[in-house]
Enzyme design. Structure first.
Site, mmCIF file in Angstrom:
data_model
loop_
_atom_site.group_PDB
_atom_site.id
_atom_site.type_symbol
_atom_site.label_atom_id
_atom_site.label_comp_id
_atom_site.label_asym_id
_atom_site.label_seq_id
_atom_site.Cartn_x
_atom_site.Cartn_y
_atom_site.Cartn_z
ATOM 1 N N THR A 1 21.973 46.458 21.240
ATOM 2 C CA THR A 1 21.795 45.021 21.455
ATOM 3 C C THR A 1 22.811 44.143 20.718
ATOM 4 O O THR A 1 22.530 42.978 20.457
ATOM 5 C CB THR A 1 20.369 44.608 21.059
ATOM 6 O OG1 THR A 1 20.179 44.875 19.666
ATOM 7 C CG2 THR A 1 19.326 45.356 21.881
ATOM 8 N N ASP B 1 18.184 49.569 19.517
ATOM 9 C CA ASP B 1 18.998 49.489 18.307
ATOM 10 C C ASP B 1 19.440 48.045 18.089
ATOM 11 O O ASP B 1 19.940 47.394 19.004
ATOM 12 C CB ASP B 1 20.226 50.382 18.449
ATOM 13 C CG ASP B 1 21.161 50.225 17.270
ATOM 14 O OD1 ASP B 1 20.786 50.633 16.158
ATOM 15 O OD2 ASP B 1 22.267 49.669 17.458
ATOM 16 N N TYR C 1 23.649 40.991 13.852
ATOM 17 C CA TYR C 1 23.971 40.658 15.243
ATOM 18 C C TYR C 1 23.552 39.212 15.502
ATOM 19 O O TYR C 1 22.390 38.912 15.730
ATOM 20 C CB TYR C 1 23.260 41.570 16.229
ATOM 21 C CG TYR C 1 23.623 43.041 16.170
ATOM 22 C CD1 TYR C 1 24.643 43.516 15.352
ATOM 23 C CD2 TYR C 1 22.944 43.958 16.946
ATOM 24 C CE1 TYR C 1 24.970 44.856 15.312
ATOM 25 C CE2 TYR C 1 23.267 45.309 16.913
ATOM 26 C CZ TYR C 1 24.270 45.752 16.094
ATOM 27 O OH TYR C 1 24.585 47.091 16.068
#
Length: 107
Positions: A41, A72, A77
């Site tokens: 992701t 994941d 992120y």
């Protein structure tokens, strides 16, 4: 598989035995039944350009519907945005998913 992919006899349970699990595209390790594929992701956080939350949510739903039960992610992120999108996408399906994450201890 039942909640979080643990072995059990819930409504989504996979027949016992490693061969039966393998036929369904699952790996069995230490009592966990996990899909052979994992949904990564990184892009959900917008790391590589334009990001669309609704498209990310549809991607999570498609992965779950295809039998992928491992996602994941990482807090880096999109400064946690990926994790927020995953949370919205999973909703009540959260207990059926194994989340893999990582973090950095640097200040």
């Amino acid at each position: 598989m039942n909640r979080a992919g643990r072995l059990g006899d819930g409504p989504a349970a996979v027949p016992s035995g490693t061969r039966a699990a393998e036929r369904q595209g699952l790996m069995v390790a230490r009592g966990w039944r996990i899909s052979r594929l994992t949904l990564g992701t990184l892009q959900f956080g917008g790391q590589r350009g334009r990001q669309d939350d609704q498209a990310s949510i549809r991607t999570v739903h498609a992965a779950l519907d295809a039998g992928i039960n491992v996602i994941d992610t990482a807090d880096s992120y999109g400064s946690g945005h990926s994790e927020e999108v995953i949370g919205k996408a999973l909703g009540k399906r959260r207990p059926d998913v194994v989340l893999a994450t990582k973090f950095d201890l640097k200040p």
